[in-house]
Design a protein around this motif. Structure first.
Motif, PDB file in Angstrom:
ATOM      1  N   SER A  90     -13.470 106.803 -85.315  1.00  0.00           N
ATOM      2  CA  SER A  90     -14.922 106.654 -85.409  1.00  0.00           C
ATOM      3  C   SER A  90     -15.536 107.774 -86.239  1.00  0.00           C
ATOM      4  O   SER A  90     -15.130 108.940 -86.144  1.00  0.00           O
ATOM      5  CB  SER A  90     -15.537 106.647 -84.014  1.00  0.00           C
ATOM      6  N   GLY A  91     -16.522 107.402 -87.047  1.00  0.00           N
ATOM      7  CA  GLY A  91     -17.217 108.365 -87.890  1.00  0.00           C
ATOM      8  C   GLY A  91     -16.693 108.446 -89.305  1.00  0.00           C
ATOM      9  O   GLY A  91     -17.359 108.992 -90.189  1.00  0.00           O
ATOM     10  N   LYS A 104     -16.677 102.473 -86.644  1.00  0.00           N
ATOM     11  CA  LYS A 104     -16.916 102.635 -85.216  1.00  0.00           C
ATOM     12  C   LYS A 104     -15.813 101.900 -84.457  1.00  0.00           C
ATOM     13  O   LYS A 104     -15.697 100.677 -84.547  1.00  0.00           O
ATOM     14  CB  LYS A 104     -18.279 102.045 -84.834  1.00  0.00           C
ATOM     15  N   VAL A 105     -14.977 102.655 -83.760  1.00  0.00           N
ATOM     16  CA  VAL A 105     -13.878 102.069 -82.984  1.00  0.00           C
ATOM     17  C   VAL A 105     -14.362 101.921 -81.544  1.00  0.00           C
ATOM     18  O   VAL A 105     -14.753 102.903 -80.905  1.00  0.00           O
ATOM     19  CB  VAL A 105     -12.623 102.954 -83.039  1.00  0.00           C
ATOM     20  N   GLU A 123     -17.411  97.807 -87.362  1.00  0.00           N
ATOM     21  CA  GLU A 123     -16.977  97.943 -85.979  1.00  0.00           C
ATOM     22  C   GLU A 123     -15.622  97.291 -85.758  1.00  0.00           C
ATOM     23  O   GLU A 123     -15.402  96.141 -86.165  1.00  0.00           O
ATOM     24  CB  GLU A 123     -18.007  97.321 -85.036  1.00  0.00           C
ATOM     25  N   VAL A 124     -14.732  98.033 -85.139  1.00  0.00           N
ATOM     26  CA  VAL A 124     -13.416  97.512 -84.771  1.00  0.00           C
ATOM     27  C   VAL A 124     -13.329  97.537 -83.248  1.00  0.00           C
ATOM     28  O   VAL A 124     -13.449  98.598 -82.628  1.00  0.00           O
ATOM     29  CB  VAL A 124     -12.276  98.360 -85.373  1.00  0.00           C
ATOM     30  N   ARG A 125     -13.147  96.364 -82.645  1.00  0.00           N
ATOM     31  CA  ARG A 125     -12.995  96.257 -81.190  1.00  0.00           C
ATOM     32  C   ARG A 125     -11.546  95.916 -80.876  1.00  0.00           C
ATOM     33  O   ARG A 125     -10.995  94.952 -81.423  1.00  0.00           O
ATOM     34  CB  ARG A 125     -13.926  95.181 -80.625  1.00  0.00           C
ATOM     35  N   SER A 126     -10.951  96.713 -79.997  1.00  0.00           N
ATOM     36  CA  SER A 126      -9.540  96.515 -79.676  1.00  0.00           C
ATOM     37  C   SER A 126      -9.234  97.111 -78.312  1.00  0.00           C
ATOM     38  O   SER A 126      -9.846  98.102 -77.897  1.00  0.00           O
ATOM     39  CB  SER A 126      -8.660  97.178 -80.741  1.00  0.00           C
TER      40      SER A 126
END
Length: 250
Positions: A90-91, A104-105, A123-126
């Motif tokens: 992130s960042g 943004k993780v 944005e990565v959602r995991s």
């Protein structure tokens, strides 16, 4: 942007204490005595030479422009010093179609990792926020977007060309030193990371490869085609070269 064959790559000259290595592309349609030298991102030297140009002739041509080559290589090296390795956290700044976004993780209970543009963020959602998993998700997203963006770009460019070539097959291949290539059979290969570049730079690469369907070389006729359909291609190429280190830094 044809791939250099392995047996064409073992060439070098000395410039002071530096060894300048380069590859040679043999072009049967290039006029005798006409040798062109290119320094391509991220610092590859390529020489376009007639099919019958002797080794001493090619070496002499490169030695004559050794200072120019050395200065361009030094410029690439200076720019590369400011490119930090990716950490996939992130960042971090990431690029898409010439714009910079903040990564943004987001840890989330999802069946499959997802990637989505949201304002000025990617944005990565995991369920697993480890850098390796984030990288895999992002690369899959870039490839999917590249396939769609490139396909539309090819269709738009084909509609503009007066000589109306048939739509060529297209594939994606990650490359460290090339944006694309066109095979003798007419298949376009494009680097998926090119989708990080501005659209006008993407259009330049697409036109370059489509022009190879008519002129499979870098002859004067080829560049006349480029000038006819994109008078600003040199400026677009220069802009893409400036961004190469950032775009190709995976």
């Amino acid at each position: 942007m044809r791939e250099v064959l392995p047996h064409e790559a073992d060439w070098s000259i000395h410039y002071g204490e530096e060894i300048i290595r380069f590859a040679v592309r043999r072009q049967p349609q290039r006029h005798r005595g006409s040798i062109a030298i290119h320094v391509e991102p991220p610092g590859r030297v390529v020489v376009d030479a007639p099919h019958d140009a002797s080794r001493p002739t090619v070496l002499a041509a490169v030695r004559k422009r050794a200072r120019w080559v050395h200065e361009h290589l030094a410029s690439f090296r200076r720019r590369h010093l400011h490119v930090l390795p990716r950490e996939y956290v992130s960042g971090e700044a990431v690029m898409y179609l010439g714009r910079r976004y903040r990564l943004k993780v987001i840890p989330a209970d999802v069946a499959e990792a997802s990637v989505k543009l949201c304002g000025n963020r990617l944005e990565v959602r995991s369920t697993d926020p480890a850098p390796a998993m984030v990288r895999a998700a992002m690369e899959a997203w870039y490839r999917a977007r590249a396939r769609a963006v490139f396909a539309k770009g090819i269709d738009d460019m084909l509609a503009m060309l007066r000589w109306k070539p048939a739509a060529p097959p297209m594939r994606l291949q990650a490359m460290k030193i090339q944006w694309g290539s066109c095979s003798p059979a007419g298949r376009l290969t494009l680097n998926p990371w090119l989708v990080k570049a501005p659209r006008d730079c993407i259009d330049y690469v697409i036109l370059h490869e489509l022009c190879h369907l008519k002129e499979h070389n870098h002859s004067a006729r080829f560049f006349r085609l480029m000038d006819r359909y994109m008078p600003t291609w040199r400026q677009r190429k220069a802009r893409l070269d400036e961004l190469a280190e950032v775009i190709l830094n995976q």
